[in-house]
Design an enzyme around this catalytic site. Structure first.
Site, PDB file in Angstrom:
ATOM      1  N   PRO A 185       0.814  -1.214   0.000  1.00 53.34           N
ATOM      2  CA  PRO A 185       0.000   0.000   0.000  1.00 53.34           C
ATOM      3  C   PRO A 185       0.852   1.271   0.000  1.00 53.34           C
ATOM      4  O   PRO A 185       2.085   1.215  -0.089  1.00 53.34           O
ATOM      5  CB  PRO A 185      -0.762  -0.129   1.309  1.00 53.34           C
ATOM      6  N   LYS A 223       4.686  -5.156  -6.495  1.00 54.63           N
ATOM      7  CA  LYS A 223       3.908  -4.054  -7.081  1.00 54.63           C
ATOM      8  C   LYS A 223       3.650  -3.007  -6.017  1.00 54.63           C
ATOM      9  O   LYS A 223       2.885  -3.225  -5.083  1.00 54.63           O
ATOM     10  CB  LYS A 223       2.565  -4.548  -7.634  1.00 54.63           C
ATOM     11  N   GLU A 274      -0.037   2.346  -6.678  1.00 56.33           N
ATOM     12  CA  GLU A 274       0.064   3.247  -7.835  1.00 56.33           C
ATOM     13  C   GLU A 274       0.283   4.700  -7.407  1.00 56.33           C
ATOM     14  O   GLU A 274       0.856   5.495  -8.140  1.00 56.33           O
ATOM     15  CB  GLU A 274      -1.186   3.116  -8.723  1.00 56.33           C
ATOM     16  N   SER A 312      -6.363  -3.188   1.863  1.00 55.20           N
ATOM     17  CA  SER A 312      -7.714  -3.184   2.437  1.00 55.20           C
ATOM     18  C   SER A 312      -8.255  -4.607   2.579  1.00 55.20           C
ATOM     19  O   SER A 312      -7.869  -5.517   1.836  1.00 55.20           O
ATOM     20  CB  SER A 312      -8.648  -2.371   1.544  1.00 55.20           C
ATOM     21  N   ALA A 355     -11.189  -5.483   1.775  1.00 51.47           N
ATOM     22  CA  ALA A 355     -11.980  -5.792   0.578  1.00 51.47           C
ATOM     23  C   ALA A 355     -11.085  -6.436  -0.482  1.00 51.47           C
ATOM     24  O   ALA A 355     -11.445  -7.469  -1.072  1.00 51.47           O
ATOM     25  CB  ALA A 355     -12.616  -4.514   0.038  1.00 51.47           C
ATOM     26  N   GLU A 395      -2.104  -8.773   5.342  1.00 44.89           N
ATOM     27  CA  GLU A 395      -2.078  -7.814   6.457  1.00 44.89           C
ATOM     28  C   GLU A 395      -3.060  -6.717   6.086  1.00 44.89           C
ATOM     29  O   GLU A 395      -2.796  -5.916   5.201  1.00 44.89           O
ATOM     30  CB  GLU A 395      -0.650  -7.265   6.631  1.00 44.89           C
ATOM     31  N   LEU A 396      -4.220  -6.757   6.723  1.00 46.47           N
ATOM     32  CA  LEU A 396      -5.323  -5.884   6.286  1.00 46.47           C
ATOM     33  C   LEU A 396      -5.555  -4.772   7.303  1.00 46.47           C
ATOM     34  O   LEU A 396      -4.685  -4.465   8.103  1.00 46.47           O
ATOM     35  CB  LEU A 396      -6.559  -6.748   6.049  1.00 46.47           C
ATOM     36  N   CYS A 420      -2.440   1.097   9.614  1.00 48.53           N
ATOM     37  CA  CYS A 420      -3.336  -0.065   9.770  1.00 48.53           C
ATOM     38  C   CYS A 420      -3.635  -0.324  11.243  1.00 48.53           C
ATOM     39  O   CYS A 420      -4.715  -0.788  11.591  1.00 48.53           O
ATOM     40  CB  CYS A 420      -2.742  -1.297   9.110  1.00 48.53           C
ATOM     41  N   LYS A 437      -8.771 -12.330  13.079  1.00 46.98           N
ATOM     42  CA  LYS A 437     -10.055 -12.058  12.436  1.00 46.98           C
ATOM     43  C   LYS A 437      -9.876 -11.437  11.045  1.00 46.98           C
ATOM     44  O   LYS A 437      -8.994 -11.861  10.289  1.00 46.98           O
ATOM     45  CB  LYS A 437     -10.914 -11.178  13.367  1.00 46.98           C
TER      46      LYS A 437
HETATM   47  O1  TXE Z   1      -6.330   0.054  -0.751  1.00 52.68           O
HETATM   48  P1  TXE Z   1      -6.183  -1.184  -1.676  1.00 52.68           P
HETATM   49  P2  TXE Z   1      -6.698   1.578  -1.134  1.00 52.68           P
HETATM   50  C1  TXE Z   1      -7.372   0.416   3.714  1.00 52.68           C
HETATM   51  C2  TXE Z   1      -7.786   1.764   4.273  1.00 52.68           C
HETATM   52  C3  TXE Z   1      -8.055   2.565   3.042  1.00 52.68           C
HETATM   53  C4  TXE Z   1      -8.628   1.521   2.135  1.00 52.68           C
HETATM   54  C5  TXE Z   1      -8.534   1.785   0.669  1.00 52.68           C
HETATM   55  O2  TXE Z   1      -8.965   1.600   4.995  1.00 52.68           O
HETATM   56  O3  TXE Z   1      -8.953   3.599   3.266  1.00 52.68           O
HETATM   57  O4  TXE Z   1      -7.886   0.354   2.413  1.00 52.68           O
HETATM   58  O5  TXE Z   1      -7.200   2.087   0.267  1.00 52.68           O
HETATM   59  C6  TXE Z   1      -3.496  -3.144  -4.789  1.00 52.68           C
HETATM   60  N1  TXE Z   1      -5.740  -7.269  -6.910  1.00 52.68           N
HETATM   61  N2  TXE Z   1      -5.928   0.256   3.660  1.00 52.68           N
HETATM   62  O6  TXE Z   1      -7.824   1.636  -2.104  1.00 52.68           O
HETATM   63  O7  TXE Z   1      -7.064  -1.026  -2.877  1.00 52.68           O
HETATM   64  C7  TXE Z   1      -3.305  -1.659  -4.951  1.00 52.68           C
HETATM   65  O8  TXE Z   1      -2.872  -1.346  -6.260  1.00 52.68           O
HETATM   66  C8  TXE Z   1      -4.474  -7.103  -6.498  1.00 52.68           C
HETATM   67  C9  TXE Z   1      -5.335  -0.402   4.784  1.00 52.68           C
HETATM   68  O9  TXE Z   1      -5.496   2.258  -1.557  1.00 52.68           O
HETATM   69  O10 TXE Z   1      -6.331  -2.398  -0.839  1.00 52.68           O
HETATM   70  C10 TXE Z   1      -2.267  -1.378  -3.876  1.00 52.68           C
HETATM   71  O11 TXE Z   1      -0.982  -1.741  -4.354  1.00 52.68           O
HETATM   72  N3  TXE Z   1      -4.025  -5.953  -5.950  1.00 52.68           N
HETATM   73  C11 TXE Z   1      -3.954  -0.801   4.509  1.00 52.68           C
HETATM   74  C12 TXE Z   1      -2.702  -2.305  -2.744  1.00 52.68           C
HETATM   75  O12 TXE Z   1      -3.469  -3.335  -3.374  1.00 52.68           O
HETATM   76  C13 TXE Z   1      -4.892  -4.940  -5.808  1.00 52.68           C
HETATM   77  C14 TXE Z   1      -3.111   0.090   3.692  1.00 52.68           C
HETATM   78  C15 TXE Z   1      -3.546  -1.647  -1.645  1.00 52.68           C
HETATM   79  O13 TXE Z   1      -4.671  -1.065  -2.233  1.00 52.68           O
HETATM   80  C16 TXE Z   1      -6.240  -5.057  -6.215  1.00 52.68           C
HETATM   81  C17 TXE Z   1      -3.851   0.681   2.592  1.00 52.68           C
HETATM   82  C18 TXE Z   1      -6.647  -6.295  -6.789  1.00 52.68           C
HETATM   83  N4  TXE Z   1      -7.912  -6.500  -7.203  1.00 52.68           N
HETATM   84  C19 TXE Z   1      -5.207   0.779   2.635  1.00 52.68           C
HETATM   85  N5  TXE Z   1      -6.864  -3.880  -5.944  1.00 52.68           N
HETATM   86  C20 TXE Z   1      -3.170  -1.398   5.657  1.00 52.68           C
HETATM   87  N6  TXE Z   1      -3.495  -2.633   6.033  1.00 52.68           N
HETATM   88  O14 TXE Z   1      -2.239  -0.809   6.161  1.00 52.68           O
HETATM   89  C21 TXE Z   1      -5.958  -3.060  -5.389  1.00 52.68           C
HETATM   90  N7  TXE Z   1      -4.747  -3.680  -5.304  1.00 52.68           N
END
Ligand code: TXE
Length: 487
Positions: free
Chosen positions: A154, A179, A182, A233, A235, A254-255, A288, A456
């Site tokens: 992330p 990766k 972005e 995330s 999701a 690690e979410l 996180c 969880k």
């Molecule tokens: O996260 P994403 P986003 C949480 C935090 C935040 C929310 C959204 O709540 O508000 O997530 O952030 C890659 N297949 N965290 O949208 O989408 C993406 O390119 C494979 C918590 O930025 O989960 C990036 O490299 N990869 C968190 C990475 O996943 C995919 C830190 C994280 O992006 C993908 C960040 C797919 N389908 C956000 N879709 C923590 N645990 O610290 C996206 N990615």
């Protein structure tokens, strides 16, 4: 596919700088000015497959797993040394790209170097075991690298997250396709540019830039990748698990979290207030393990909210490069809009102690006010959903049982903290809280020597410490018959 000059605005694949075969480039922003800092390639399946093939070759044919553990360790030490030598420029780049205060960025770079040092040392400590089978056989468990690791990270700690992924994988003898997010690929690309001179052979580390739904998804679905390590995330974690099921890859996730920071009336009051603020506002709350649910015992509740609010007034928002700045902008317009929506929701779900909107002082940049909502019910959306911004939800509790009930009433389980001078009570809480990390009288200290990961829906698998390298190792059982005639 065009090979460009040695510039960090291209991808690092098989030891070379590579452009995307699609003409599309992804703008990378300075979130404090909203100006474009750089443009990076938007990898297509073709470049991702090339990177995976290079990692596969480096693992299967070129002998990276067969290099001695000493040699891999030495390479990791050299990477750490280089990060320390280049720390000022890396910290500045990280600061400009993420918006985090320069002082925090400096800590991140130092922590990234420490991570490479730790796993450099650990490379030579990996060993198997002898199993106590009956005397007519010798039974061994060998530790072997998992293979090609796909690593998706992330934007909140860009270089540090790259270090958490690359260092244990390389120490174990794996090869990597990483990766970056972005939004924040620049420091990982900088690091990539130094790898050849530090002794990392072509194909061993590949940094491929692109979007999650395309480049990230391609790593996860590839049958040529053995393991996925993901931070992001919940999701996306769920999507990754489903997709990885088709090829039965090893997966570590690690979410996010909604971590309780729990304050009993007998805690040191001043330290508690600082701990509550630090827990949720460090790195603009884009953490996180943020202590975003502040649970406070009823008898000190009003005084606590007042003191927290008073101190929050002094948090200096400003330009990330200014050393006086304590809070910078959020990382992107998307994150800014997400957090603003939660601030708006919070105003309808709870009372506002401070903040709740956007600071008027800034004409540009994704700044939001440090926000404290109080009288929050734990069933409110602002108490259940990860906001990932500087937004605290303060929740009162009656006694130890009530604190525990609220603390565990969440789908997440990454971290928690307990503040009390009563060691018996604190330890009862430590044992009963369902989270992967529990701090006592502190919030957020993170050591490379100690395991990191969640219970969880905060994911599974552990990074850092001895556990961190284990996630990149397979165990092979070897049975050696000791009778000349097998019986
Ligand atoms: O996260 P994403 P986003 C949480 C935090 C935040 C929310 C959204 O709540 O508000 O997530 O952030 C890659 N297949 N965290 O949208 O989408 C993406 O390119 C494979 C918590 O930025 O989960 C990036 O490299 N990869 C968190 C990475 O996943 C995919 C830190 C994280 O992006 C993908 C960040 C797919 N389908 C956000 N879709 C923590 N645990 O610290 C996206 N990615």
């Amino acid at each position: 596919m065009a090979v460009t000059q040695s510039t960090p605005e291209a991808m690092f694949i098989d030891g070379k700088w590579i452009e995307s075969s699609s003409a599309k480039r992804i703008p990378v922003y300075d979130p404090s000015t909203e100006e474009i800092l750089a443009e990076i390639p938007d990898a297509t399946n073709s470049e991702m497959d090339t990177a995976i093939a290079a990692a596969r070759r480096a693992f299967d044919l070129d002998g990276w797993p067969q290099t001695t553990a000493q040699e891999r360790g030495r390479i990791l030490f050299r990477i750490a040394e280089k990060l320390r030598a280049e720390a000022p420029q890396l910290a500045e780049l990280e600061c400009r790209n993420t918006g985090k205060p320069i002082v925090e960025a400096e800590y991140d770079i130092a922590d990234a170097a420490t991570c490479f040092e730790y796993y450099g040392g650990l490379a030579t400590k990996v060993s198997g075991t002898v199993n106590p089978v009956p005397d007519n056989a010798l039974s061994l468990s060998l530790k072997e690298p998992v293979g090609v690791a796909g690593q998706i990270i992330p934007w909140n700690y860009p270089l540090l997250m790259a270090a958490w992924k690359l260092a244990p994988a390389l120490a174990a003898g794996c090869t990597c396709v990483l990766k970056p997010a972005e939004q924040t690929p620049l420091t990982a690309l900088k690091l990539a540019g130094w790898l050849p001179e530090l002794g990392v052979p072509p194909g061993v580390v590949n940094i491929v830039t692109g979007f999650g739904e395309t480049a990230g998804a391609r790593i996860v679905e590839s049958p040529r990748v053995d393991k996925i390590a993901f931070t992001g995330s919940a999701a996306v974690g769920k999507l990754i698990m489903k997709s990885a099921a088709d090829t039965l890859k090893r997966v570590t996730l690690e979410l996010g979290g909604k971590s309780p920071n729990i304050f009993f009336a007998d805690a040191d009051f001043e330290a508690a207030i600082d701990g509550a603020l630090f827990g949720v506002f460090i790195n603009q709350g884009e953490v996180c393990s943020a202590g975003s649910r502040v649970l406070v015992e009823r008898s000190i509740y009003s005084k606590f909210v007042e003191a927290m609010t008073e101190k929050a007034r002094n948090i200096k928002l400003g330009a990330p490069l200014d050393r006086e700045t304590k809070m910078g902008p959020l990382v992107s317009r998307e994150q800014y809009e997400r957090v603003c929506k939660y601030q708006q929701l919070g105003r309808s779900e709870a009372k506002v102690a401070i903040g709740g909107g956007q600071p008027a002082a800034f004409k540009r940049g994704y700044y939001v006010e440090p926000t404290i909502f109080y009288d929050v019910d734990n069933s409110a959306r602002i108490a259940r959903e990860e906001i990932f911004g500087p937004v605290a939800t303060v929740i009162p509790f009656e006694d130890e049982q009530d604190a525990l009930r609220i603390a565990n009433d969440t789908p997440f389980g990454l971290a928690a903290a307990v503040w009390s001078r009563d060691i018996y009570k604190a330890l009862r809480m430590v044992k009963a809280i369902r989270a992967g990390i529990v701090w006592v009288n502190h919030m957020q200290p993170t050591y490379v020597e100690a395991p990191w990961g969640g219970y969880k829906q905060s994911g599974f698998g552990r990074e850092l410490g001895l556990h961190g390298i284990d996630e990149y190792l397979e165990t092979k059982q070897v049975h050696i018959n000791l009778n000349e005639q097998p019986i």
